[in-house]
Design an enzyme around this catalytic site. Structure first.
Site, PDB file in Angstrom:
ATOM      1  N   GLY A  88     -45.888  12.772  20.648  1.00 13.71           N
ATOM      2  CA  GLY A  88     -45.561  13.537  19.451  1.00 13.71           C
ATOM      3  C   GLY A  88     -44.152  13.257  18.979  1.00 13.71           C
ATOM      4  CB  ALA A  89     -41.183  14.066  18.878  1.00 17.03           C
ATOM      5  CG  MET A  90     -38.244   9.949  23.498  1.00 13.04           C
ATOM      6  SD  MET A  90     -38.761  10.809  25.016  1.00 13.04           S
ATOM      7  CE  MET A  90     -37.265  10.698  25.978  1.00 13.04           C
ATOM      8  CD  GLU A  91     -36.802  14.351  25.574  1.00 15.76           C
ATOM      9  OE1 GLU A  91     -36.831  14.455  26.812  1.00 15.76           O
ATOM     10  OE2 GLU A  91     -37.850  14.233  24.890  1.00 15.76           O
ATOM     11  CG  ASN A  92     -34.892   8.541  21.821  1.00 17.40           C
ATOM     12  OD1 ASN A  92     -35.231   8.329  22.970  1.00 17.40           O
ATOM     13  ND2 ASN A  92     -35.642   8.249  20.783  1.00 17.40           N
ATOM     14  CD  GLU A 142     -39.253  16.143  21.076  1.00 15.10           C
ATOM     15  OE1 GLU A 142     -38.461  15.607  21.872  1.00 15.10           O
ATOM     16  OE2 GLU A 142     -40.430  16.436  21.389  1.00 15.10           O
ATOM     17  CG  HIS A 151     -35.914  17.958  25.163  1.00 11.10           C
ATOM     18  ND1 HIS A 151     -36.033  18.405  26.455  1.00 11.10           N
ATOM     19  CD2 HIS A 151     -37.189  17.710  24.734  1.00 11.10           C
ATOM     20  CE1 HIS A 151     -37.314  18.421  26.793  1.00 11.10           C
ATOM     21  NE2 HIS A 151     -38.035  18.008  25.774  1.00 11.10           N
ATOM     22  CD  GLU A 173     -40.614  17.161  28.179  1.00 14.52           C
ATOM     23  OE1 GLU A 173     -40.792  17.866  27.174  1.00 14.52           O
ATOM     24  OE2 GLU A 173     -39.959  16.099  28.134  1.00 14.52           O
TER      25      GLU A 173
END
Length: 853
Positions: free
Chosen positions: A265-269, A300, A303, A322
């Site tokens: 769904g998304a990534m918290e870079n 996100e 995070h 998470e």
């Protein structure tokens, strides 16, 4: 190529020897469509004389120089690791390599937009995929700063974790020289490059800083960007999290980039969050989908504090990231967005998913045993996210919200820019709350399984309660009984619906807990255990309460109470305690009165699954036909242009089986059938076309005609699904073979074809896939990356073939294949769901099919 499988023992040893200072990474993205050039300089300290290694998954290692000493690639490089011998106190490693772009959503993914031919790139480094782009100590507790220099074609945008610099012109290309970014774990580093469209905004922090906000999409999707929604949600979220935890936003900027062919769904870079493009809405979507987008944005964002500022030492504490983000994003969504019903959504979706995962043979404690990276990959599941969040919700009820916020804030301040463990968090929460949490942690976080709560009640002749007991049970496999903070609600019907008339909140523990304060009260129409959804448990309704729910669920005024009951009955169906036909009756009789969009969409999705897999074969065709007719009636009765109208039409299309029902679907598609207020837009037209194709009513030419009006990346995926959905055994075989064997397929295209393949009426169309499925599992796992292998294993399992023969084939494969463990886990999970469907069909066969109309 599969990545190297780092073990926990290796990671702990390396962390005891090595401290990484910084990386300088130079990438040249102008060298061609298949590969790019990478140069890494990494500086680190080490125990003098020690040996270590860095990860590098490369097409070719061109050179490696350690402390000025050239290393022979043929001697030190095995294709995934570079061995480093005789390290000094302080070290510098320089690595030059040729790296491959991917089409799997791992490493540096390359995508060509069919609309305009533009190339878009983005990185995805979780769990340990940074080594597909540069040489790196790829584990979460070896944090460092990164300085990226990227050469890219002129006219592109290039983004990373640090603020974006002005590029230097090199003629047909440009060089983007980023400053050193924040200290971070390797898996949240990021590079995004391509001719992305850009929007700018800002947010103000509690310490007076102005944080630049960026939004980026492909040019062909720019009209769907909604920057005002994205920026407003982030701005409100920053204020919420800063107020809750007393820690200012920790970074210099915050970009949100919507990228194609994304696995998650998304990534918290850090400062450069990547999102799945499905959250850019090309057509009208349900309110449930809008709410889900807000939840993901806030998940996100959270995070940045919990996971990025403070990071787990090893992946056994992945849940700390998470679960916390899932719980706190729900709290933020309810507080700062229009979706104030977020906790009802949590009950409908997250808790349902958690309980389903927790009953699989692969269930594990929230604090899971993670021996290597393969263990991590399969643990991005409903326990790590949803059960963990459910247990945090229970913890908040246990210690109090103020103490919880204070403890988390202290944890973030104490471990800022470093790594921490569960014990570190519990220590801060014990200090802030005064509660001893070691035993709570042991019971809730370190054991697996879900408890079941039931009511045992006695009444006299006047229906006055003379005894009231809460019974708690657990499965034989996971026998732990836990302490629960619960509420018990009494509900009675009246002219204004079914409302709560009494509530008591208490702690329960052990197999039985008496509730003397309810003795002497009149028995209500409906008793609801876990009212307000305080704890994580399966809840069973007593017979009288179930009867009230089946007939009058839509009359219950409280959305969380309704969500609890929807979930309880559905879970009872999955456990073989309530017939699937009864659940179909429950949905069709009550869903029109459900006011919460997510609860409505969840109930409809569960009805569709019940119709597909849980009904007894003896009356499945009849009940499915009645369900389709009833759904169409709901479509016609729904308010024009309403959210429920759109949801009912989509569900009707997916359930439509009979000739008359497919005639209606065709009429909606060509305009000969119309509903007041319903616009057949791009996405709805595709849904109708796919339904017609699955029903044998759409030809290749019909699909091509729809594609001609939407020849986009998404349109091509929808067309692939429609083509694979056609009810022809040869087409099914071809689709299966493409997904299983064609490594040129991108992740999204493989998913799209597999989705169409799985639509089979009759299901016997898939019978030919059973033997080749089990025959290809080991070679697929050995040869493909984790994401693609897992996609193939899960998507091509013949789940619709709910037969003892399919189950026997799965059991035989498991009996003959002891390794690898992650592959066995995925197959065992599919088998468990198949066995559950067989049990549901058996239970449904014991109950005469009631009319679903």
């Amino acid at each position: 190529m599969p990545a190297a499988n780092l073990t926990r023992v290796e990671a702990e040893r390396r962390a005891s020897l090595v401290r990484v200072h910084d990386y300088e990474v130079q990438l040249d993205l102008t060298t061609g469509p298949d590969t790019f050039a990478s140069r890494t300089v990494v500086r680190f300290s080490a125990s003098a004389g020690a040996d270590a290694f860095v990860e590098l998954n490369a097409e070719a290692l061109r050179s490696a120089v350690l402390n000025g000493r050239p290393l022979d690639p043929s001697e030190v490089f095995d294709g995934s690791r570079i061995r480093l011998a005789d390290l000094g106190d302080e070290n510098e490693l320089i690595v030059e390599s040729t790296q491959c772009y991917t089409n799997t959503g791992e490493g540096l993914h390359r995508f060509v937009d069919p609309v305009d031919g533009a190339v878009y790139l983005y990185t995805e480094f979780a769990v340990a995929e940074a080594n597909r782009v540069f040489a790196v100590f790829d584990q979460p507790d070896l944090k460092a700063s990164f300085r990226f220099t990227v050469t890219a074609p002129s006219g592109w945008q290039v983004l990373s974790n640090a603020p974006t610099p002005a590029p230097e012109s090199l003629g047909e290309s440009e060089r983007w020289s980023f400053a050193s970014g924040p200290v971070m774990s390797t898996y949240v580093a990021a590079i995004i490059a391509g001719p992305y469209r850009r929007w700018e905004g800002s947010a103000t922090t509690t310490d007076g800083r102005t944080i630049p906000l960026g939004l980026f999409t492909r040019a062909s999707l720019a009209e769907h960007a909604e920057p005002e929604v994205m920026f407003a949600t982030v701005d409100a979220g920053i204020r919420f999290y800063e107020a809750a935890y007393g820690v200012p936003f920790p970074y210099e900027k915050y970009d949100q980039i919507f990228v194609p062919e994304y696995n998650w769904g998304a990534m918290e870079n850090i400062g450069a969050v990547t999102f799945n493009e499905s959250y850019l809405f090309r057509s009208r979507v349900s309110e449930a989908r809008l709410q889900q987008r807000s939840i993901v944005i806030l998940h996100e964002l959270s995070h940045m504090w919990f996971g990025n500022l403070v990071t787990m030492k090893w992946w056994n504490d992945l849940w700390l990231n998470e679960s916390f983000a899932t719980w706190t994003s729900m709290a933020a969504t309810a507080a700062v967005t229009p979706f104030t019903d977020a906790w009802a959504t949590f009950t409908s979706v997250e808790k349902t998913d958690a309980a389903a995962q927790d009953q699989l043979p692969s269930t594990h404690p929230i604090v899971a045993r993670i021996d290597d990276l393969e263990d991590v990959e399969v643990n991005f599941d409903g326990i790590t996210y949803d059960k963990g969040a459910s247990v945090i919700k229970q913890l908040v009820a246990w210690v109090g919200i103020d103490a919880f916020h204070a403890g988390v804030g202290a944890y973030l301040r104490a471990h800022a820019n470093g790594n921490a463990t569960l014990r570190d968090l519990l220590d801060e929460l014990e200090t802030s709350s005064g509660r001893e949490l070691t035993e709570w942690s042991r019971l809730w976080l370190e054991t697996a399984g879900v408890n079941t709560l039931r009511v045992r009640m006695e009444t006299d002749a006047e229906s006055v309660i003379t005894a009231f007991v809460v019974e708690q049970s657990a499965s034989v496999e996971q026998p732990t009984l836990r302490p629960h903070r619960v509420a018990i609600g009494f509900y009675d019907g009246g002219d204004d619906g079914i409302r709560r008339v009494h509530r008591v909140e208490l702690d329960i523990d052990g197999a039985e807990t008496a509730v003397p304060e309810l003795v002497g009260l009149n028995r209500p129409d409906l008793v609801l255990l876990n009212d307000d959804d305080l704890t994580y448990a399966k809840v069973r309704l007593d017979d009288a309460s179930l009867a009230v729910a089946l007939d009058g669920l839509g009359d219950i005024r409280d959305p969380v109470a309704r969500a609890l009951i929807w979930g309880s009955v559905w879970d009872s169906v999955r456990d073989g305690e309530v017939a699937a036909s009864q659940y179909v009756h429950l949905v069709l009789g009550n869903v029109a009165r459900e006011t919460e969009s997510t609860a409505r969409s969840t109930a409809l999705a569960q009805l569709e699954l019940a119709v597909e897999r849980y009904l007894s074969p003896a009356h499945a065709e009849l009940v499915a036909a009645e369900a389709g007719d009833a759904l169409w009636a709901l479509c016609e009765l729904a308010t024009a242009s309403s959210d429920e109208q759109l949801q009912f039409v989509r569900s009707f299309a997916r359930v439509a089986r009979t000739g008359g029902q497919l005639d209606i679907v065709a009429g909606l598609c060509d305009g000969s059938v119309a509903l007041d207020g319903l616009a057949v837009d791009t996405e709805l037209r595709w849904e109708l076309t796919i339904a017609l194709s699955a029903g044998g009513r759409a030809s290749v030419d019909d699909i091509a005609a729809v594609l001609a009006g939407d020849d986009t990346a998404t349109g091509r995926l929808r067309a692939a699904t429609a083509e694979a959905a056609r009810p022809d055994a040869a087409i099914k075989e071809e689709a299966w073979d493409r997904v299983a064997t064609d490594a040129s397929l991108s992740n999204d295209l493989a998913r799209a074809i597999a989705s169409g393949w799985a639509m089979a009426d009759p299901v016997d169309l898939l019978a030919g896939s059973v033997e080749p499925y089990f025959a290809m599992l080991q070679s697929t796992w050995a040869q493909r990356s984790f994401s693609m292998a897992a996609l193939i294993v899960k998507r091509l399992f013949p789940a619709s073939l709910v037969t003892p023969e399919t189950a026997s084939a799965a059991r035989a494969w498991l009996a003959g294949n002891e390794t690898p463990a992650p592959l066995r886990r995925l197959v065992a999970e599919q088998l468990a769901e198949l066995e559950r469907a067989l049990a549901a069909q058996s239970r449904d066969a014991q109950t005469p099919a009631e009319s679903a109309a």
